[in-house]
Scaffold this motif. Structure first.
Motif, PDB file in Angstrom:
ATOM      1  N   VAL A  42      26.509  -9.901 143.518  1.00  0.00           N
ATOM      2  CA  VAL A  42      27.252 -10.777 142.619  1.00  0.00           C
ATOM      3  C   VAL A  42      28.694 -10.817 143.091  1.00  0.00           C
ATOM      4  O   VAL A  42      29.377  -9.791 143.123  1.00  0.00           O
ATOM      5  CB  VAL A  42      27.189 -10.290 141.163  1.00  0.00           C
ATOM      6  CG1 VAL A  42      27.926 -11.275 140.243  1.00  0.00           C
ATOM      7  CG2 VAL A  42      25.739 -10.136 140.712  1.00  0.00           C
ATOM      8  N   GLU A  44      32.444 -11.176 142.915  1.00  0.00           N
ATOM      9  CA  GLU A  44      33.457 -11.054 141.862  1.00  0.00           C
ATOM     10  C   GLU A  44      34.643 -11.953 142.221  1.00  0.00           C
ATOM     11  O   GLU A  44      35.657 -11.497 142.747  1.00  0.00           O
ATOM     12  CB  GLU A  44      33.881  -9.592 141.715  1.00  0.00           C
ATOM     13  CG  GLU A  44      32.733  -8.672 141.341  1.00  0.00           C
ATOM     14  CD  GLU A  44      33.148  -7.222 141.285  1.00  0.00           C
ATOM     15  OE1 GLU A  44      34.345  -6.954 141.058  1.00  0.00           O
ATOM     16  OE2 GLU A  44      32.294  -6.349 141.487  1.00  0.00           O
ATOM     17  N   ARG A  46      36.220 -14.198 140.023  1.00  0.00           N
ATOM     18  CA  ARG A  46      36.939 -14.711 138.866  1.00  0.00           C
ATOM     19  C   ARG A  46      38.340 -14.119 138.801  1.00  0.00           C
ATOM     20  O   ARG A  46      38.675 -13.188 139.536  1.00  0.00           O
ATOM     21  CB  ARG A  46      36.153 -14.429 137.582  1.00  0.00           C
ATOM     22  CG  ARG A  46      34.722 -14.991 137.617  1.00  0.00           C
ATOM     23  CD  ARG A  46      34.704 -16.507 137.752  1.00  0.00           C
ATOM     24  NE  ARG A  46      33.389 -17.039 138.064  1.00  0.00           N
ATOM     25  CZ  ARG A  46      32.438 -17.298 137.165  1.00  0.00           C
ATOM     26  NH1 ARG A  46      32.649 -17.029 135.895  1.00  0.00           N
ATOM     27  NH2 ARG A  46      31.282 -17.807 137.544  1.00  0.00           N
ATOM     28  N   GLU A  51      36.154 -12.023 132.915  1.00  0.00           N
ATOM     29  CA  GLU A  51      35.279 -13.015 133.547  1.00  0.00           C
ATOM     30  C   GLU A  51      34.361 -12.377 134.585  1.00  0.00           C
ATOM     31  O   GLU A  51      33.162 -12.687 134.652  1.00  0.00           O
ATOM     32  CB  GLU A  51      36.135 -14.110 134.193  1.00  0.00           C
ATOM     33  CG  GLU A  51      36.847 -14.996 133.185  1.00  0.00           C
ATOM     34  CD  GLU A  51      37.847 -15.934 133.842  1.00  0.00           C
ATOM     35  OE1 GLU A  51      38.152 -16.983 133.250  1.00  0.00           O
ATOM     36  OE2 GLU A  51      38.330 -15.622 134.958  1.00  0.00           O
ATOM     37  N   ASN A  52      34.901 -11.489 135.394  1.00  0.00           N
ATOM     38  CA  ASN A  52      34.069 -10.821 136.407  1.00  0.00           C
ATOM     39  C   ASN A  52      32.997  -9.950 135.762  1.00  0.00           C
ATOM     40  O   ASN A  52      31.843  -9.927 136.201  1.00  0.00           O
ATOM     41  CB  ASN A  52      34.941  -9.956 137.323  1.00  0.00           C
ATOM     42  CG  ASN A  52      35.598 -10.754 138.426  1.00  0.00           C
ATOM     43  OD1 ASN A  52      35.066 -11.745 138.902  1.00  0.00           O
ATOM     44  ND2 ASN A  52      36.772 -10.315 138.849  1.00  0.00           N
ATOM     45  N   LYS A  55      30.240 -12.131 134.262  1.00  0.00           N
ATOM     46  CA  LYS A  55      29.455 -12.776 135.320  1.00  0.00           C
ATOM     47  C   LYS A  55      28.419 -11.805 135.869  1.00  0.00           C
ATOM     48  O   LYS A  55      27.247 -12.172 136.072  1.00  0.00           O
ATOM     49  CB  LYS A  55      30.381 -13.263 136.443  1.00  0.00           C
ATOM     50  CG  LYS A  55      29.624 -13.920 137.597  1.00  0.00           C
ATOM     51  CD  LYS A  55      30.554 -14.372 138.715  1.00  0.00           C
ATOM     52  CE  LYS A  55      29.739 -15.008 139.849  1.00  0.00           C
ATOM     53  NZ  LYS A  55      30.604 -15.446 140.973  1.00  0.00           N
ATOM     54  N   LYS A  56      28.812 -10.564 136.117  1.00  0.00           N
ATOM     55  CA  LYS A  56      27.882  -9.573 136.649  1.00  0.00           C
ATOM     56  C   LYS A  56      26.786  -9.233 135.639  1.00  0.00           C
ATOM     57  O   LYS A  56      25.613  -9.118 135.995  1.00  0.00           O
ATOM     58  CB  LYS A  56      28.645  -8.308 137.054  1.00  0.00           C
ATOM     59  CG  LYS A  56      29.520  -8.482 138.276  1.00  0.00           C
ATOM     60  CD  LYS A  56      30.123  -7.162 138.730  1.00  0.00           C
ATOM     61  CE  LYS A  56      31.204  -6.672 137.804  1.00  0.00           C
ATOM     62  NZ  LYS A  56      31.870  -5.438 138.318  1.00  0.00           N
ATOM     63  N   GLU A  58      25.585 -11.054 133.194  1.00  0.00           N
ATOM     64  CA  GLU A  58      24.640 -12.155 133.017  1.00  0.00           C
ATOM     65  C   GLU A  58      23.710 -12.284 134.218  1.00  0.00           C
ATOM     66  O   GLU A  58      22.511 -12.565 134.064  1.00  0.00           O
ATOM     67  CB  GLU A  58      25.398 -13.464 132.783  1.00  0.00           C
ATOM     68  CG  GLU A  58      26.080 -13.520 131.426  1.00  0.00           C
ATOM     69  CD  GLU A  58      26.795 -14.831 131.178  1.00  0.00           C
ATOM     70  OE1 GLU A  58      26.698 -15.353 130.062  1.00  0.00           O
ATOM     71  OE2 GLU A  58      27.462 -15.329 132.111  1.00  0.00           O
ATOM     72  N   ALA A  59      24.223 -12.074 135.416  1.00  0.00           N
ATOM     73  CA  ALA A  59      23.392 -12.179 136.615  1.00  0.00           C
ATOM     74  C   ALA A  59      22.295 -11.124 136.611  1.00  0.00           C
ATOM     75  O   ALA A  59      21.134 -11.403 136.937  1.00  0.00           O
ATOM     76  CB  ALA A  59      24.257 -12.054 137.869  1.00  0.00           C
ATOM     77  N   LYS A 134      26.292 -11.850 123.653  1.00  0.00           N
ATOM     78  CA  LYS A 134      27.245 -11.330 124.626  1.00  0.00           C
ATOM     79  C   LYS A 134      28.294 -10.497 123.895  1.00  0.00           C
ATOM     80  O   LYS A 134      28.699 -10.832 122.792  1.00  0.00           O
ATOM     81  CB  LYS A 134      27.957 -12.458 125.374  1.00  0.00           C
ATOM     82  CG  LYS A 134      27.045 -13.421 126.113  1.00  0.00           C
ATOM     83  CD  LYS A 134      27.866 -14.541 126.734  1.00  0.00           C
ATOM     84  CE  LYS A 134      26.975 -15.590 127.373  1.00  0.00           C
ATOM     85  NZ  LYS A 134      27.772 -16.714 127.938  1.00  0.00           N
TER      86      LYS A 134
END
Length: 210
Positions: A42, A44, A46, A51-52, A55-56, A58-59, A134
């Motif tokens: 993933v 990083e 952002r 945000e980072n 993102k991780k 959710e992935a 979340k």
């Protein structure tokens, strides 16, 4: 049956630290490797820790179908306009070692007196649930950047980060104390209330009967 929680990280030190702090939570906690995600990367890319981190999370959640926890953390130094920030792990370049990152930080702080070397470790921890929920929480630990590395424990900038209350670096204090006062511990403490609300109702009875 207990819920699986996958830590969205391949950093062995970070995984061990999170697992230690989370040991009282009622989850089966897996690393990405343990969850079979050895090839998942993933990026990083952002601009913020929040945000980072999300993102991780959710992935990994999408890849496993399980609850995923991600931490994005780093060091902010006041006089450097909060650098290295989200670039902490790659401050000296992609693939940089902890030693190289520490050396670059010390170079940038050459000539800066102790009373102007304030900074903080920041940890933002995000949870992503398969049902779309979340959660993100932020923890900070203030400190002073030392003039030379001290201590043999920890990782990253720990040998340079002095905790004023102890007048020792994270690397000198060791995991026992660090895991009680660190930025990550403070973020996870906030996460406890969130987890209690989220899983304490619907899943609480199942957990208590295990």
């Amino acid at each position: 049956m207990r819920n699986k929680l996958v830590i969205a990280s391949k950093n062995r030190h970070k995984i061990e630290e999170i697992k230690d702090i989370l040991r009282t939570f009622h989850f089966d906690i897996l690393s990405m490797d343990e969850a079979g995600l050895t090839d998942l990367e993933v990026v990083e890319d952002r601009e913020t820790f929040e945000e980072n981190s999300m993102k991780k999370a959710e992935a990994v959640m999408r890849a496993t179908g399980s609850i995923a926890l991600a931490d994005d953390s780093g060091l902010e130094v006041d006089i450097l306009d909060n650098q290295p920030g989200v670039y902490s792990a790659r401050f000296a370049g992609e693939g940089a070692t902890d030693q190289k990152n520490n050396e670059k930080l010390l170079d940038m702080l050459q000539g800066i007196p102790a009373d102007k070397r304030q900074g903080r470790f920041v940890s933002v921890i995000s949870l992503a649930f398969p049902d779309g929920r979340k959660v993100s929480v932020r923890g900070e630990c203030p400190g002073i950047i030392g003039f030379e590395p001290k201590g043999d424990h920890g990782f990253g900038y720990d040998p340079l980060f002095i905790v004023p209350a102890y007048d020792k670096t994270f690397a000198e204090l060791g995991e026992g104390i660090k895991n009680k006062i660190s930025h990550r511990a403070r973020a996870l403490a906030k996460l406890q209330d969130e987890l209690r609300e989220i899983v304490g109702g619907r899943d609480g009875e199942d957990r208590n009967n295990q």
